[in-house]
Motif scaffolding. Structure first.
Motif, PDB file in Angstrom:
ATOM      1  N   ASN A  49       0.847  -1.318  -0.011  1.00  0.00           N
ATOM      2  CA  ASN A  49      -0.077  -0.009  -0.121  1.00  0.00           C
ATOM      3  C   ASN A  49       0.904   1.357  -0.013  1.00  0.00           C
ATOM      4  OD1 ASN A  49      -2.324  -1.408   0.033  1.00  0.00           O
ATOM      5  ND2 ASN A  49      -2.656  -1.264   1.992  1.00  0.00           N
ATOM      6  N   GLU A  50       2.166   1.230   0.003  1.00  0.00           N
ATOM      7  CA  GLU A  50       2.934   2.375  -0.148  1.00  0.00           C
ATOM      8  C   GLU A  50       4.043   2.043  -1.221  1.00  0.00           C
ATOM      9  OE1 GLU A  50       3.278   1.472   4.036  1.00  0.00           O
ATOM     10  OE2 GLU A  50       3.853   3.643   4.165  1.00  0.00           O
ATOM     11  N   ASP A  51       4.765   3.039  -1.735  1.00  0.00           N
ATOM     12  CA  ASP A  51       5.812   2.890  -2.720  1.00  0.00           C
ATOM     13  C   ASP A  51       6.874   1.789  -2.288  1.00  0.00           C
ATOM     14  OD1 ASP A  51       5.849   6.342  -3.574  1.00  0.00           O
ATOM     15  OD2 ASP A  51       4.664   4.702  -4.218  1.00  0.00           O
ATOM     16  N   ARG A  52       7.231   1.728  -1.180  1.00  0.00           N
ATOM     17  CA  ARG A  52       8.160   0.788  -0.775  1.00  0.00           C
ATOM     18  C   ARG A  52       8.015   0.211   0.737  1.00  0.00           C
ATOM     19  NH1 ARG A  52      14.054   3.558  -1.255  1.00  0.00           N
ATOM     20  NH2 ARG A  52      14.196   1.546  -0.392  1.00  0.00           N
ATOM     21  N   ALA A  53       8.457  -0.927   1.033  1.00  0.00           N
ATOM     22  CA  ALA A  53       8.080  -1.388   2.460  1.00  0.00           C
ATOM     23  C   ALA A  53       9.060  -0.244   3.505  1.00  0.00           C
ATOM     24  CB  ALA A  53       8.716  -2.747   2.604  1.00  0.00           C
ATOM     25  N   THR A  54       8.464  -0.213   4.606  1.00  0.00           N
ATOM     26  CA  THR A  54       9.147   0.572   5.564  1.00  0.00           C
ATOM     27  C   THR A  54      10.766  -0.036   5.942  1.00  0.00           C
ATOM     28  OG1 THR A  54       6.970   1.064   6.379  1.00  0.00           O
ATOM     29  CG2 THR A  54       9.221   1.424   8.068  1.00  0.00           C
ATOM     30  N   ARG A  55      10.531  -1.486   6.137  1.00  0.00           N
ATOM     31  CA  ARG A  55      11.786  -2.198   6.616  1.00  0.00           C
ATOM     32  C   ARG A  55      12.013  -3.338   5.478  1.00  0.00           C
ATOM     33  NH1 ARG A  55      13.379  -1.931  11.762  1.00  0.00           N
ATOM     34  NH2 ARG A  55      15.151  -3.387  11.305  1.00  0.00           N
ATOM     35  N   VAL A  56      13.185  -3.668   5.084  1.00  0.00           N
ATOM     36  CA  VAL A  56      13.476  -4.993   4.240  1.00  0.00           C
ATOM     37  C   VAL A  56      14.645  -5.383   5.226  1.00  0.00           C
ATOM     38  CG1 VAL A  56      14.073  -5.967   2.257  1.00  0.00           C
ATOM     39  CG2 VAL A  56      12.264  -4.251   1.959  1.00  0.00           C
ATOM     40  N   MET A  57      14.430  -6.688   5.446  1.00  0.00           N
ATOM     41  CA  MET A  57      15.495  -7.549   6.118  1.00  0.00           C
ATOM     42  C   MET A  57      16.325  -8.354   5.494  1.00  0.00           C
ATOM     43  SD  MET A  57      15.014  -5.868   9.377  1.00  0.00           S
ATOM     44  CE  MET A  57      15.903  -7.057  10.506  1.00  0.00           C
ATOM     45  N   ARG A  58      17.683  -8.731   5.335  1.00  0.00           N
ATOM     46  CA  ARG A  58      18.192  -9.693   4.767  1.00  0.00           C
ATOM     47  C   ARG A  58      18.214 -11.141   5.512  1.00  0.00           C
ATOM     48  NH1 ARG A  58      21.778  -8.007   0.671  1.00  0.00           N
ATOM     49  NH2 ARG A  58      22.950  -9.585   0.696  1.00  0.00           N
ATOM     50  N   GLY A  59      18.081 -10.954   6.942  1.00  0.00           N
ATOM     51  CA  GLY A  59      18.140 -12.152   7.530  1.00  0.00           C
ATOM     52  C   GLY A  59      19.651 -12.581   7.725  1.00  0.00           C
ATOM     53  N   SER A  60      19.753 -13.172   9.016  1.00  0.00           N
ATOM     54  CA  SER A  60      21.134 -13.775   9.438  1.00  0.00           C
ATOM     55  C   SER A  60      21.389 -15.080   8.851  1.00  0.00           C
ATOM     56  CB  SER A  60      21.180 -13.759  10.810  1.00  0.00           C
ATOM     57  OG  SER A  60      20.380 -14.858  11.336  1.00  0.00           O
ATOM     58  N   HIS A  61      22.694 -15.502   8.448  1.00  0.00           N
ATOM     59  CA  HIS A  61      22.921 -16.793   7.704  1.00  0.00           C
ATOM     60  C   HIS A  61      23.239 -17.633   8.675  1.00  0.00           C
ATOM     61  CE1 HIS A  61      24.166 -19.124   4.395  1.00  0.00           C
ATOM     62  NE2 HIS A  61      25.326 -19.151   5.090  1.00  0.00           N
ATOM     63  N   GLU A  62      22.895 -18.921   8.485  1.00  0.00           N
ATOM     64  CA  GLU A  62      22.927 -20.041   9.103  1.00  0.00           C
ATOM     65  C   GLU A  62      23.416 -21.153   8.142  1.00  0.00           C
ATOM     66  OE1 GLU A  62      19.478 -19.437  12.171  1.00  0.00           O
ATOM     67  OE2 GLU A  62      19.967 -21.218  11.777  1.00  0.00           O
TER      68      GLU A  62
END
Lengths: 420, 176
Positions: A334-347
């Motif tokens: 609902n907006e131009d872009r997400a407020t936060r985008v997370m890559r995640g920690s690698h395991e």
């Protein structure tokens, strides 16, 4: 084999931890009574104490499910945690000296020992039963949280020590602090845990096969090299350029088929998400007091959602799990872009996304998790995320982005969460 | 409807009275298991059928049919019989709203973990017990503990009747 005997202090007297055994990673950890099929009510708390991302035991041992047998009932509090932590670490270490440990205290995620209630009653109960326990008091120790300043210095000749961290407790019990976190070992099928083929050998095979099939030009080898480096967008653009040349389309199609045949098998992708809840926004600051609930697609409760943790693990060795978690406070896309985008920690074989909300999710707030898995990590620009993180899962835009990755040898999963 | 709903209780009492009257009017007829007992057995996890009542149930096809109708009416999930047994030893039954697993304990091989995972937790009454109909037609009931997140887990003796029934592909499972 460890010679450390560990007892949980309770108001009814000390309770021996009789054994700790690894269980299948697919089950929840349990505390059982004296070897019986009787699961004690503290088991859900024990499971949370063991399992990542909150639990401290899996971080240390690399395994996420245990059964702990105890000699008598323990209540549903958390004061058993210090004794349980010591027993888990003792199990991992070889010690020749016999030591008996009595402990009470809560252990937080940073391995600090937190205060618990009714310690004086627990010590009185221990004093009453000490003679009947039959152990060498010269090789025993009683551990209580640091705040217990009124605790006696000894009980029946056994010294009482106040500790503020789990590592202090381990040192007093004659155990070494764990040096590093181990990689989870669960879920890897037996037949896949054998010797791996070296990556250079795979690459050499790839080059040989490429040379055999494409004696003119080096498209096949070049594409394989790009794929090995994770330069997937470059690979896609290079193939698109070749497709316009004589027999280029046939070569690109052949390479795609070969890539899909040789990619790691899909196997099972275990996805486990939790929401961490509090009564109000201010309470989010105390991370140890948050209520952890397993994530479902829609949250209809009234509590404040402070953070979320989602973990995805593949049971196929060699299958790389990557992805992005996007936060849409006003609803998905609902907006131009997400407020936060997370890559995640690698395991190893998996990834964990942890999002602490700066802007707490209100009604209609949404999360979209996109998980991409394949043979390699993807480096460089990844334009497909734009649609994968914002478009409805059944939309054409989402399908196009998913198919685009499919052609490049990657599988895509998407999960949505929203607050009603 | 609430568990102690007075209207429901009155209706059950009326059904019982009707059955008792019929039994009294037919000389020599065995007294049947009352409908209210069956209803409570299906809907009240704390209620247990006495051994005598279980004997009556197994000997009375009409009562067994009543029980089946009660169990099959609006379950949380129904897991039909399976085509074949798992070759791995672990049991997994999956339907749209629930997944049931039976995992042998590594610590104590004579015990197995019964796991029940449900979806749509927020929008439904959480199941409190499961019923298994064995291939012989006998019914078994297992109370489920409180769900932690969307998962409940029970530790069972591997040779218990309920574990054996759940391991049998021809058995059917209802979550209620």
């Amino acid at each position: 084999m460890s010679q450390v005997a560990v007892h949980i202090l309770t108001t009814e007297g000390p309770v021996a931890i009789q054994r700790i055994t690894e269980e299948d990673p697919g089950v929840s950890s349990v505390i059982c009574l004296d070897g019986l099929a009787q699961v004690l009510p503290a088991s859900p708390a024990y499971d949370a104490f063991v399992r990542r991302p909150i639990g401290v035991i899996e971080r240390t041992t690399g395994h996420g499910a245990y059964r702990m047998d105890v000699s008598a009932r323990i209540d549903e509090g958390r004061s058993w945690q210090l004794a349980a932590y010591i027993a888990h670490i003792a199990q991992q270490q070889e010690t020749s000296e016999e030591v008996t440990v009595f402990a009470t205290g809560e252990v937080d995620s940073e391995l600090k020992v937190r205060p618990v209630e009714r310690v004086s009653l627990k010590l009185e109960a221990l004093a009453r039963q000490l003679d009947a326990l039959g152990f060498n008091t010269e090789k025993a120790i009683i551990l209580v949280p640091e705040n217990e300043r009124d605790a006696p210095s000894q009980i029946g000749g056994v010294p009482v020590r106040r500790v503020s961290t789990a590592s202090e407790a381990l040192a007093l019990a004659g155990l070494a602090a764990p040096t590093s976190m181990k990689v989870p070992s669960g879920n890897i099928p037996e037949r896949e845990s054998g010797r791996r083929v070296p990556s250079w050998a795979i690459l050499a095979g790839v080059v040989l096969v490429a040379a055999a099939f494409f004696w003119i030009g080096g498209d096949f080898a070049r594409w394989s090299s790009l794929a090995e480096q994770g330069r997937i967008l470059d690979l896609e653009q290079d193939m698109a350029a070749v497709e316009d040349t004589f027999l280029g389309g046939w070569r690109a199609a052949t390479y795609r088929k070969w890539r899909n045949v040789t990619k790691p098998r899909i196997g099972r992708l275990d996805i486990d998400g939790s929401t961490l809840l509090a009564e109000d926004a201010a309470a989010c600051a105390d991370k140890t007091a948050l209520e952890k609930r397993r994530m479902t697609q829609v949250y209809t409760g009234t509590a404040v959602v402070c953070s979320v943790e989602i973990r995805a693990v593949s049971d196929v060795r060699g299958r790389v799990v990557i992805g992005r978690l996007a936060y849409w406070p006003n609803g998905l896309g609902n907006e131009d872009r997400a407020t936060r985008v997370m890559r995640g920690s690698h395991e190893n074989s998996g990834r964990t996304w942890t999002l602490e909300f700066a802007q707490l999710p209100e009604a209609g707030a949404a999360l979209r998790l996109v998980i991409i898995s394949g043979a390699v990590d993807i480096n460089g620009s990844q334009p497909w995320y734009q649609d994968l993180l914002s478009a409805h899962i059944n939309s054409a835009a989402f399908a196009a982005a998913r198919d685009r990755l499919q052609r490049l040898g990657f599988d895509t999963h998407a999960l949505d969460w929203r607050r009603k | 409807m609430a568990a102690n709903d007075p209207v429901r209780n009155l209706a059950l009492a009326a059904l019982d009275a009707d059955e008792m009257l019929r039994d009294l009017l037919v000389p020599g007829a065995d007294v049947r298991l009352s409908f209210s007992e069956l209803y409570r057995y299906v809907n009240d996890p704390a209620f247990e059928l006495s051994p005598a009542a279980q004997d009556k149930l197994s000997a009375d096809p009409a009562a067994a049919a009543d029980l089946e109708r009660l169990i099959a009416a609006r379950p949380f999930a129904y897991m039909p019989r399976q085509a074949a047994a798992s070759t791995s030893g672990a049991v997994r039954r999956e339907v749209e709203r629930a997944v049931l697993t039976l995992t042998p304990s590594r610590a104590t091989p004579a015990q197995v973990y019964l796991g029940v995972e449900i979806v749509d937790l927020e929008n439904a009454d959480v199941p409190t017990h499961l019923f298994v109909r064995s291939p012989s037609g006998a019914w078994l009931r297992q109370a489920l503990p409180a769900f932690s997140g969307n998962r409940a887990q029970v530790l069972l003796e591997a040779n218990s009747a309920i574990a054996n029934a759940l391991s049998t592909p021809e058995s059917e499972v209802y979550l209620r």
